[in-house]
Design an enzyme around this catalytic site. Structure first.
Site, PDB file in Angstrom:
ATOM      1  N   ALA A 118       1.060  -1.310  -0.176  1.00 39.02           N
ATOM      2  CA  ALA A 118       0.164  -0.255  -0.004  1.00 39.02           C
ATOM      3  C   ALA A 118       0.534   1.051   0.303  1.00 39.02           C
ATOM      4  O   ALA A 118       2.509   0.760   0.467  1.00 39.02           O
ATOM      5  CB  ALA A 118      -0.831  -0.124   1.206  1.00 39.02           C
ATOM      6  N   PRO A 119       0.070   1.913  -0.840  1.00 38.16           N
ATOM      7  CA  PRO A 119      -0.548   2.775  -1.583  1.00 38.16           C
ATOM      8  C   PRO A 119      -0.813   1.932  -3.274  1.00 38.16           C
ATOM      9  O   PRO A 119      -1.826   2.009  -3.832  1.00 38.16           O
ATOM     10  CB  PRO A 119      -0.782   4.509  -1.463  1.00 38.16           C
ATOM     11  N   GLY A 120       0.864   1.162  -3.105  1.00 35.38           N
ATOM     12  CA  GLY A 120       0.764   0.493  -4.787  1.00 35.38           C
ATOM     13  C   GLY A 120       1.232   1.302  -5.988  1.00 35.38           C
ATOM     14  O   GLY A 120       1.536   0.943  -7.649  1.00 35.38           O
ATOM     15  N   CYS A 236      13.182   3.485   2.067  1.00 33.47           N
ATOM     16  CA  CYS A 236      12.771   5.160   2.026  1.00 33.47           C
ATOM     17  C   CYS A 236      13.875   5.489   3.469  1.00 33.47           C
ATOM     18  O   CYS A 236      13.090   6.937   3.955  1.00 33.47           O
ATOM     19  CB  CYS A 236      12.111   6.289   1.567  1.00 33.47           C
TER      20      CYS A 236
HETATM   21  N1  SAM Z   1       5.549  -0.002  -1.882  1.00 34.40           N
HETATM   22  C1  SAM Z   1       4.903   0.925  -1.666  1.00 34.40           C
HETATM   23  C2  SAM Z   1       4.406   1.969  -3.450  1.00 34.40           C
HETATM   24  O1  SAM Z   1       5.399   1.816  -3.130  1.00 34.40           O
HETATM   25  O2  SAM Z   1       3.541   2.803  -2.221  1.00 34.40           O
HETATM   26  C3  SAM Z   1       5.102   1.744   0.101  1.00 34.40           C
HETATM   27  C4  SAM Z   1       5.294   0.607   0.914  1.00 34.40           C
HETATM   28  S1  SAM Z   1       5.374   1.248   2.705  1.00 34.40           S
HETATM   29  C5  SAM Z   1       6.808   2.049   2.498  1.00 34.40           C
HETATM   30  C6  SAM Z   1       5.115   0.044   3.636  1.00 34.40           C
HETATM   31  C7  SAM Z   1       4.368  -0.307   3.828  1.00 34.40           C
HETATM   32  O3  SAM Z   1       4.221  -1.353   4.960  1.00 34.40           O
HETATM   33  C8  SAM Z   1       2.448  -0.008   4.438  1.00 34.40           C
HETATM   34  O4  SAM Z   1       1.736   0.137   3.550  1.00 34.40           O
HETATM   35  C9  SAM Z   1       2.993  -0.695   5.928  1.00 34.40           C
HETATM   36  O5  SAM Z   1       1.193  -0.459   6.180  1.00 34.40           O
HETATM   37  C10 SAM Z   1       3.724  -2.259   5.884  1.00 34.40           C
HETATM   38  N2  SAM Z   1       3.574  -2.401   6.905  1.00 34.40           N
HETATM   39  C11 SAM Z   1       3.752  -2.046   8.198  1.00 34.40           C
HETATM   40  N3  SAM Z   1       4.070  -2.966   8.910  1.00 34.40           N
HETATM   41  C12 SAM Z   1       4.643  -3.764   8.814  1.00 34.40           C
HETATM   42  C13 SAM Z   1       4.850  -5.312   8.417  1.00 34.40           C
HETATM   43  N4  SAM Z   1       5.204  -5.332  10.137  1.00 34.40           N
HETATM   44  N5  SAM Z   1       4.994  -6.389   7.860  1.00 34.40           N
HETATM   45  C14 SAM Z   1       4.670  -6.079   6.683  1.00 34.40           C
HETATM   46  N6  SAM Z   1       4.489  -4.896   6.166  1.00 34.40           N
HETATM   47  C15 SAM Z   1       4.763  -3.708   7.158  1.00 34.40           C
END
Ligand code: SAM
Length: 456
Positions: A118-120, A236
Site C-alpha cells: 500500500a498504496p500501490g 526510504c
Molecule cells: N510499496 C508501497 C508503494 O510503493 O506504494 C509503499 C510501502 S510502505 C514503504 C510500507 C508498507 O508496509 C506500508 O503500507 C505498511 O502498512 C506496511 N507494513 C507495516 N508494518 C508491516 C509489517 N510488519 N509487515 C509487512 N508490512 C508492513
C-alpha cells in the site's frame, strides 16, 4: 530541522555530503513525477492530455514511463488521474523498473509478490512491467489494503491479486514466487524534504525497531521465493541500520547472493557495499539526483527449490448456462477464465487459474483478476472494475463527458446527458471512468461512493 543524530549517523557513509544534504532540505524544492499507465495511453485522446502534458517534461532516466512535471497540478481535479492514466510516484522509487530490467530482464510468466504494497506505487509498476505475469500485491494493514485495492482497480490491470496478509502467512507458499519485493516499512527519513513534519516522528529508537522489523519481514517471506528467484529490498530511509546492515543480515541468515547492477554514472546514484558481506546497495540522495531519499538492493536465492505446488484447490466456477449468458453480454477473449466470488463473476487469464487456486488456499484475497459483474435474472449488472479494465467493453454504449461533467460524475453529483437508456460507460478523454444507468426519468450514477471526490 533535520535530527542531529541522523546527520551524525550518516557521516562517513559513501555519497553523504553534509552541506549539500542540509541545503537541499532547507531549499524545500519539490519534485513532482508521474508514471504513465502504458496500457491506457493509446486510449487517451490527444486534446485531453492537458494535465499529463509531457511536452515540457523530462523523462525519469531509469524508468521508461516516468516523467518529471514542471509543476504540481491538482491531481484530484484531473479525471484522467481517477481513470488510472498515470500514477503519481516519487521518481527515485521508479528505479525498481531498471532493477527488474537488469535482474529479471524479459523472462515471461513470472509470479511476483509485492509484500508491503500500500498504496500501490510499486505494484502498479510491477503490473506494467510483468504484463504477462501475475502480481500478488499484499498489505498487512487492513485500512491500507483498501486504498491499495482502489489504486489497483483504477490501474485497470487484470494481472494483480490483492491480499491482506501478514508476511509470515506466505511461508505456506514454499518456493512459489519468482520475484519478491520488500518495500519495507521504515523510519522514513528519505521523505523529510517532501514532508518536513515527519522529522518530529523520527528517533534513533525507531530506527532500531524498524531494522529489527525489516529483518523479521525478510525472514518470514523468504521461504516463498523459488530457487534462483530475485528478492528486492528497499526503504526510504538513509539509516545504515535499515539499509546496508539489513543487507548483511539477509546474506548471513537467509543465504542469498547479492546482485550488482550497471548504473549509468550520469544518474548520480551511489553504489554502496555492506560492511561484512559486501552486498551491493544503491543510495539516492536528493542533493545529487532529482527525487527523494531511497535505498534499493537485489539478491538471488541460492538455496531454494523449484515450485513444489501441484495440488488443485477449490475455487467456485460458473455453470455452462451462466457462462453463455455472460458471453452474450461481454465479448470476453478466450484467454480468460471466469470464476465466482459470492455472486460476482470475475475474469483472470486462464494461465493463472492454478496459481490463484494455490493462493486462495493460503491467503486472504481481497481482489483477484477483474470483477466483471453479476447476472440478475435476464440482466447483467456490470461492475466498476470492468469499466476501468481494458476487457470486453465494446458491447456497451459509451458517452464522452466534458471535464466539468466528468468532475460532477466523479463527485456523484448531477449532470445531464442524452445517453440512451440502460447501462452506459462514461468516458473522459477516451478513458472510461465508470458506469451510469439511464432510466426514463433520471440517471443513476454508479461511481463507487467511497471513492468520490469530496472537495469542491
Ligand atoms: N510499496 C508501497 C508503494 O510503493 O506504494 C509503499 C510501502 S510502505 C514503504 C510500507 C508498507 O508496509 C506500508 O503500507 C505498511 O502498512 C506496511 N507494513 C507495516 N508494518 C508491516 C509489517 N510488519 N509487515 C509487512 N508490512 C508492513
Amino acid at each position: 530541522m533535520l535530527p542531529p543524530q541522523l546527520i551524525q549517523s550518516l557521516e562517513g557513509i559513501k555519497g553523504f555530503n553534509r552541506k549539500a544534504f542540509e541545503d537541499v532540505h532547507i531549499s524545500g524544492e519539490q519534485v513532482t513525477s508521474i508514471r504513465l499507465n502504458p496500457e491506457k495511453q493509446t486510449l487517451i485522446e490527444q486534446e485531453h492530455r492537458s494535465t499529463v502534458d509531457l511536452r515540457l517534461s523530462t523523462a525519469v532516466p531509469w524508468c521508461e514511463h516516468g516523467f518529471y512535471l514542471t509543476e504540481r497540478p491538482s491531481f484530484t481535479f484531473d479525471p484522467l488521474f481517477h481513470a488510472g492514466a498515470y500514477y503519481v510516484q516519487e521518481a527515485s522509487s521508479m528505479f525498481l523498473w531498471e532493477m527488474l530490467k537488469q535482474t529479471i530482464g524479459t523472462s515471461s510468466q513470472q509470479k511476483v509478490l509485492d509484500l508491503c504494497a500500500a498504496p500501490g506505487g510499486k505494484s502498479t509498476l510491477l503490473a506494467s512491467y510483468f504484463t504477462d505475469g501475475l502480481v500478488v500485491s499484499n498489505e498487512v494493514i487492513k485500512s491500507r489494503a483498501a486504498i491499495l485495492t482502489e489504486n489497483c482497480i483504477k490501474w485497470g490491470a487484470d494481472n494483480i491479486i490483492v491480499t491482506n496478509n501478514d508476511p509470515k502467512d506466505f511461508q505456506r507458499l514454499q518456493n512459489f514466487f519468482d520475484v519478491i519485493v520488500i518495500d519495507a516499512p521504515c523510519s522514513g527519513s528519505g521523505l523529510f524534504r517532501k514532508d518536513p513534519t515527519a522529522v518530529n516522528e523520527w528517533s534513533e529508537e525507531n530506527v532500531k525497531l524498524c531494522s529489527l522489523r525489516q529483518q523479521r519481514i525478510a525472514a518470514d517471506v523468504l521461504p516463498a521465493l523459488k530457487q534462483n528467484g530475485i528478492l528486492i529490498y528497499s526503504t526510504c530511509s538513509y539509516s545504515k541500520q535499515e539499509d546496508e546492515d539489513v543487507l548483511d543480515w539477509i546474506v548471513e541468515e537467509l543465504k542469498v547472493a547479492s546482485c550488482r547492477l550497471q548504473v549509468d554514472p550520469n544518474w548520480k546514484i551511489v553504489e554502496v557495499e555492506s560492511d561484512k558481506h559486501k552486498a551491493f546497495g544503491y543510495r539516492f540522495y536528493p542533493d545529487q539526483i532529482k527525487g527523494e531519499g531511497f535505498f534499493i538492493a537485489a539478491f538471488r536465492k541460492t538455496n531454494g527449490e523449484e515450485d513444489a505446488y501441484h495440488q488443485e484447490q477449490t475455487l467456485q466456477f460458473p455453470g455452462k448456462q451462466e457462462l453463455l449468458q455472460l458471453r452474450s453480454f461481454i465479448p470476453l477473449p478466450e484467454t480468460y477464465a471466469v470464476f465466482k466470488q459470492a455472486e460476482a463473476l470475475r475474469a483472470i487469464k486462464e494461465i493463472w487459474v492454478t496459481a490463484l487456486k494455490q493462493l486462495a488456499k493460503h491467503l486472504y484475497i481481497k481482489k483477484a483478476g477483474v470483477e466483471l459483474g453479476t447476472i440478475k435474472g435476464k440482466d447483467f449488472i456490470p461492475s466498476h472494475e470492468l469499466a476501468v479494465s481494458m476487457i470486453g467493453l465494446e458491447s456497451f454504449a459509451a458517452i464522452e463527458l466534458s471535464k466539468e461533467d466528468a468532475l460532477q460524475y466523479l463527485k456523484r453529483k448531477e449532470f445531464s446527458t442524452d445517453a440512451p437508456k440502460g447501462w452506459t460507460l462514461v468516458k473522459y478523454g477516451g478513458l472510461p471512468l465508470g458506469w451510469i444507468k439511464v432510466l426514463p426519468n433520471r440517471i443513476n450514477n454508479y461511481y463507487p461512493q467511497e471513492w468520490r471526490i469530496l472537495k469542491d
